[in-house]
Design an enzyme around this catalytic site. Structure first.
Site, short mmCIF file in Angstrom:
data_model
loop_
_atom_site.label_atom_id
_atom_site.label_comp_id
_atom_site.label_asym_id
_atom_site.label_seq_id
_atom_site.Cartn_x
_atom_site.Cartn_y
_atom_site.Cartn_z
N GLN A 189 4.32 28.42 -6.23
CA GLN A 189 5.42 30.21 -6.61
C GLN A 189 5.97 30.25 -8.35
O GLN A 189 5.39 31.70 -8.73
CB GLN A 189 6.36 29.86 -5.74
CG GLN A 189 7.12 30.85 -5.19
CD GLN A 189 6.52 31.92 -4.49
OE1 GLN A 189 5.09 31.14 -3.93
NE2 GLN A 189 6.92 32.82 -4.56
N THR A 239 1.00 8.28 8.35
CA THR A 239 1.58 9.24 8.19
C THR A 239 3.07 9.97 8.25
O THR A 239 3.45 8.67 8.60
CB THR A 239 1.24 10.24 9.72
OG1 THR A 239 1.88 9.98 10.66
CG2 THR A 239 -0.33 10.80 9.89
N GLY A 241 0.52 33.87 -9.31
CA GLY A 241 -0.97 34.61 -9.12
C GLY A 241 -2.01 33.11 -10.31
O GLY A 241 -3.15 32.49 -9.05
N GLN A 258 17.27 33.46 -13.31
CA GLN A 258 18.59 32.38 -12.48
C GLN A 258 17.51 31.53 -11.31
O GLN A 258 17.68 30.70 -11.40
CB GLN A 258 19.58 33.05 -11.88
CG GLN A 258 19.96 32.06 -11.56
CD GLN A 258 21.58 32.25 -10.48
OE1 GLN A 258 22.06 33.33 -9.41
NE2 GLN A 258 22.95 31.70 -10.83
N GLU A 263 0.85 -0.97 -0.53
CA GLU A 263 -0.31 0.16 0.20
C GLU A 263 1.14 1.35 0.38
O GLU A 263 0.58 2.54 -0.66
CB GLU A 263 -0.90 0.13 1.08
CG GLU A 263 -1.45 1.03 1.46
CD GLU A 263 -3.05 1.20 2.23
OE1 GLU A 263 -3.29 0.16 3.13
OE2 GLU A 263 -3.29 2.06 3.34
C1 FAD Z 1 -8.73 11.46 2.16
C2 FAD Z 1 -8.07 10.30 2.92
C3 FAD Z 1 -8.60 8.87 2.91
C4 FAD Z 1 -8.34 8.05 3.64
N1 FAD Z 1 -8.70 6.78 3.09
C5 FAD Z 1 -8.67 5.84 3.97
C6 FAD Z 1 -9.02 4.37 3.37
O1 FAD Z 1 -9.67 4.10 2.37
N2 FAD Z 1 -9.22 3.72 4.46
C7 FAD Z 1 -8.92 3.77 5.85
O2 FAD Z 1 -9.32 2.69 6.58
N3 FAD Z 1 -8.70 4.85 6.25
C8 FAD Z 1 -8.63 5.76 5.46
N4 FAD Z 1 -8.18 7.23 5.55
C9 FAD Z 1 -7.12 7.45 7.05
C10 FAD Z 1 -5.25 8.03 6.89
O3 FAD Z 1 -5.54 6.41 6.58
C11 FAD Z 1 -5.87 8.66 8.10
O4 FAD Z 1 -6.01 9.41 8.59
C12 FAD Z 1 -4.18 8.66 9.07
O5 FAD Z 1 -3.34 7.21 9.34
C13 FAD Z 1 -3.85 9.30 9.70
O6 FAD Z 1 -4.75 9.26 10.82
P1 FAD Z 1 -5.60 10.08 11.67
O7 FAD Z 1 -6.45 10.88 11.20
O8 FAD Z 1 -6.07 9.13 12.70
O9 FAD Z 1 -4.65 10.95 12.73
P2 FAD Z 1 -3.29 10.53 13.78
O10 FAD Z 1 -3.35 9.20 14.28
O11 FAD Z 1 -4.77 11.46 14.96
O12 FAD Z 1 -2.64 11.91 13.74
C14 FAD Z 1 -2.36 12.56 13.90
C15 FAD Z 1 -0.93 13.47 14.28
O13 FAD Z 1 -0.29 13.07 15.32
C16 FAD Z 1 0.80 12.03 14.68
N5 FAD Z 1 1.16 10.67 15.26
C17 FAD Z 1 0.20 9.42 15.96
N6 FAD Z 1 1.11 8.54 16.22
C18 FAD Z 1 2.16 9.52 16.32
C19 FAD Z 1 3.39 8.56 16.49
N7 FAD Z 1 3.29 7.80 17.26
N8 FAD Z 1 4.96 9.72 16.80
C20 FAD Z 1 4.85 10.52 15.98
N9 FAD Z 1 3.45 11.35 16.05
C21 FAD Z 1 2.46 10.61 16.05
C22 FAD Z 1 0.13 12.13 14.03
O14 FAD Z 1 1.47 12.16 12.55
C23 FAD Z 1 -0.38 12.77 12.98
O15 FAD Z 1 0.72 13.71 12.72
C24 FAD Z 1 -8.21 8.33 4.69
C25 FAD Z 1 -7.71 10.03 4.95
C26 FAD Z 1 -8.31 10.75 4.24
C27 FAD Z 1 -7.71 12.02 4.83
#
Ligand code: FAD
Length: 385
Positions: free
Chosen positions: A336, A365, A340, A279, A242
């Site tokens: 950038q 993430t 605009g 440049q 994935e």
């Molecule tokens: C457009 C879109 C499509 C998506 N499609 C799917 C899908 O098809 N199926 C599905 O299941 N999910 C899907 N998702 C969900 C996506 O995978 C999650 O949003 C993502 O994994 C982050 O989880 P969260 O939103 O709960 O963020 P959180 O886990 O709450 O994270 C918030 C912040 O905390 C940080 N953080 C969390 N844990 C740690 C750690 N241990 N150390 C340091 N930093 C940390 C994160 O990096 C982030 O910056 C989708 C999301 C979007 C927006």
């Protein structure tokens, strides 16, 4: 830079895929972005063209192309010439492998032909309002009731949430273990399964992203993928693929942004010359070109590793980390250079910019990618802390 991983048969495949995306997908992009989802028929058209699940066995109607380069080409061509919100990549390269890899012969015969023809659209639902990065915090439950499982809970941010006919839903099956999860195939129309709102987003306007609700859904035992307590292990196994899919998409979007900007700076004039003659413009684009080539070479190597069944979780995490971070830098610099115009919706670069922001968040993430890479270095706090 010339890419050496493709053979003549791949280039031929690329030409025909490009024609498909240019002729059958791109002309609908604007309408799809306005309506917030793609027409279901596009999956059937892609299926008829042999562009869905290229790797699947011939007995199910696939082309049995056991070579991820074909999927890579489809992802690249869709993003460059089709519509980024058409999630052919999610369907073919991300969700279908769960069915092919974990499903019984009966399950594969039941579901794969429809996935290959495009009659059945796929989604995967892991994320919940309270559990994204930390999947062990998942609250959806499935309870064994003898002849079926009873599924309860809700999911959010699910791509293809509105269109999907088959949704692989992860739910907790063992209250004693935070890693005891099962993967259940939920079919459209099952009593108790409801789709919530189509969520409004910053970008990816043509990709429907939704909430899903499961209230006492009776899931037949025949709809469990693999062992009902091993879902966490399965998710980890498929997440490397994935992440490579996400990395390929980021590279394709970044390269597209670069290409259209290179054309733009040759045309647009200021102070009596094309802005590409400054440049600064030259240096910015030269720096990006060097980074794009380096990252693309690494991603291509990861594709070959996946083909050789040797792509490790930390390799895939590195691929996703560097490509999505680079995509962010490229689209920002390219806006950038557009001035605009780069902020105007009629210029494609503005969409590439807003579509790119999610790449550093979904499929894990950037911070989670660094955790995985760090673990590969032996720097796991559970082990050395
Ligand atoms: C457009 C879109 C499509 C998506 N499609 C799917 C899908 O098809 N199926 C599905 O299941 N999910 C899907 N998702 C969900 C996506 O995978 C999650 O949003 C993502 O994994 C982050 O989880 P969260 O939103 O709960 O963020 P959180 O886990 O709450 O994270 C918030 C912040 O905390 C940080 N953080 C969390 N844990 C740690 C750690 N241990 N150390 C340091 N930093 C940390 C994160 O990096 C982030 O910056 C989708 C999301 C979007 C927006």
């Amino acid at each position: 830079m010339r890419r050496l991983i493709f053979e003549p048969e791949h280039e031929q495949f690329r030409d025909s895929a490009r024609r498909f995306f240019q002729q059958e997908v791109a002309p609908h992009g604007e309408r799809w972005r306005e309506q917030g989802f793609v027409d279901r028929e596009i999956y059937q058209k892609a299926g008829a063209q042999g562009l869905l699940l290229t790797w699947a066995d011939e007995q199910y109607g696939g082309l049995a192309l056991d070579d991820f380069r074909f999927e890579q080409i489809i992802i690249e061509e869709n993003i460059a010439h089709g519509e980024i919100g058409f999630y052919i990549n999610l369907h073919s390269a991300l969700v279908a492998p769960y069915i092919a890899g974990l499903g019984s012969d009966e399950q594969k015969a039941r579901w794969l032909p429809g996935c290959i023809s495009g009659d059945k659209i796929l989604a995967v639902a892991m994320t919940e309002p309270g559990a994204g990065s930390d999947l062990a915090g998942m609250r959806a439950t499935a309870v064994d009731k003898g002849d079926h499982w009873l599924l309860n809970g809700s999911k959010t941010y699910i791509s293809n949430g509105q269109l999907a006919d088959l949704i692989i839903v992860a739910a907790r099956t063992d209250p004693e273990s935070k890693h005891g999860l099962g993967l259940f195939v939920i079919e459209d129309g099952m009593p108790g399964f409801e789709r919530g709102k189509r969520l409004k987003k910053m970008g990816l306007a043509a990709q429907d992203t939704s909430e899903l609700f499961f209230n006492d859904v009776k899931v037949p035992k025949e709809n469990v993928l693999g062992e009902a307590t091993q879902g966490f292990r399965y998710l980890s196994r498929f997440l490397a693929g994935e992440r490579l899919v996400a990395a390929i998409g980021s590279m394709a979007a970044a390269q597209t942004a670069f290409d259209i900007t290179l054309e733009f700076v040759k045309e647009r004039r200021a102070f009596g010359k094309p802005i590409g003659a400054f440049q600064n413009s030259r240096f910015v684009l030269a720096g990006l070109r060097a980074e794009l080539d380096a990252a693309q070479t690494f991603i291509d190597q990861c594709t070959l590793l996946l083909n050789a069944k040797a792509l490790e979780a930390d390799d895939a995490a590195a691929a996703k980390l560097i490509s999505s971070e680079l995509e962010g830098r490229v689209v920002d610099a390219c806006v950038q250079l557009h001035g605009g115009a780069g902020y105007m919706e009629e210029y494609r670069i503005s969409r590439l910019y807003s579509d790119a922001r999610i790449s550093r968040i979904f499929a894990g993430t950037s911070e989670i990618m660094k955790e995985i890479i760090g673990r590969g270095l032996g720097l796991d706090e559970r082990k050395i802390g």
